[in-house]
Design a protein around this motif. Structure first.
Motif, PDB file in Angstrom:
ATOM      1  N   SER A  16     -13.016  10.798  15.837  1.00 29.76           N
ATOM      2  CA  SER A  16     -12.123   9.874  15.149  1.00 29.76           C
ATOM      3  C   SER A  16     -12.914   9.112  14.092  1.00 29.76           C
ATOM      4  O   SER A  16     -13.999   8.607  14.359  1.00 29.76           O
ATOM      5  CB  SER A  16     -11.511   8.905  16.168  1.00 29.76           C
ATOM      6  N   PHE A  17     -12.376   9.048  12.876  1.00 30.95           N
ATOM      7  CA  PHE A  17     -13.055   8.324  11.803  1.00 30.95           C
ATOM      8  C   PHE A  17     -12.050   7.947  10.724  1.00 30.95           C
ATOM      9  O   PHE A  17     -10.941   8.474  10.660  1.00 30.95           O
ATOM     10  CB  PHE A  17     -14.203   9.156  11.218  1.00 30.95           C
ATOM     11  N   ASP A  18     -12.450   7.020   9.862  1.00 31.09           N
ATOM     12  CA  ASP A  18     -11.645   6.602   8.718  1.00 31.09           C
ATOM     13  C   ASP A  18     -12.253   7.176   7.450  1.00 31.09           C
ATOM     14  O   ASP A  18     -13.471   7.350   7.363  1.00 31.09           O
ATOM     15  CB  ASP A  18     -11.614   5.076   8.592  1.00 31.09           C
ATOM     16  N   LEU A  19     -11.419   7.458   6.471  1.00 30.49           N
ATOM     17  CA  LEU A  19     -11.931   7.871   5.177  1.00 30.49           C
ATOM     18  C   LEU A  19     -11.040   7.321   4.079  1.00 30.49           C
ATOM     19  O   LEU A  19      -9.909   6.922   4.319  1.00 30.49           O
ATOM     20  CB  LEU A  19     -12.062   9.393   5.079  1.00 30.49           C
ATOM     21  N   THR A  20     -11.584   7.287   2.873  1.00 30.39           N
ATOM     22  CA  THR A  20     -10.838   6.826   1.707  1.00 30.39           C
ATOM     23  C   THR A  20     -10.583   8.008   0.797  1.00 30.39           C
ATOM     24  O   THR A  20     -11.503   8.747   0.449  1.00 30.39           O
ATOM     25  CB  THR A  20     -11.623   5.752   0.936  1.00 30.39           C
ATOM     26  N   VAL A  21      -9.319   8.195   0.418  1.00 33.48           N
ATOM     27  CA  VAL A  21      -8.932   9.269  -0.493  1.00 33.48           C
ATOM     28  C   VAL A  21      -8.512   8.624  -1.804  1.00 33.48           C
ATOM     29  O   VAL A  21      -7.600   7.800  -1.831  1.00 33.48           O
ATOM     30  CB  VAL A  21      -7.768  10.100   0.086  1.00 33.48           C
TER      31      VAL A  21
END
Length: 93
Positions: A16-21
């Motif tokens: 599980s992780f967050d990313l910026t698009v």
């Protein structure tokens, strides 16, 4: 957020992780030239007609990684959903 790893008894691991698009959205038939299509946009604190929106989507990603030796059809399963849209730039019509 640093990746979070959650192992399961069958050897599968949930990552599980967050990313910026980053994305640029154009609201005109000719992109940088021409008039805007009929659209009135309300996002964040900016309301009105825009020909360009520069957007950062913050996305929560969960990927299920199977055990070693899994078949091609079982290689990965990814679930994602955006939870915040940040408008970093605009160009009015």
């Amino acid at each position: 957020m640093a990746p979070e790893l959650i192992p399961f008894a069958d050897g599968t691991v949930l990552v599980s992780f967050d990313l910026t698009v980053q994305e640029t959205v154009w609201n005109s038939s000719a992109r940088r030239s021409g008039s805007c299509e009929q659209a009135y946009i309300q996002v964040s604190d900016r309301t009105g007609r825009f020909s360009r929106l520069d957007i950062n989507w913050l996305v929560d990603v969960q990927a299920w990684v199977p055990v070693r030796g899994a078949s091609t059809a079982e290689l990965a399963s990814v679930d994602d959903s955006w939870y915040l849209m940040d408008i970093t730039g605009t160009q009015r019509c």
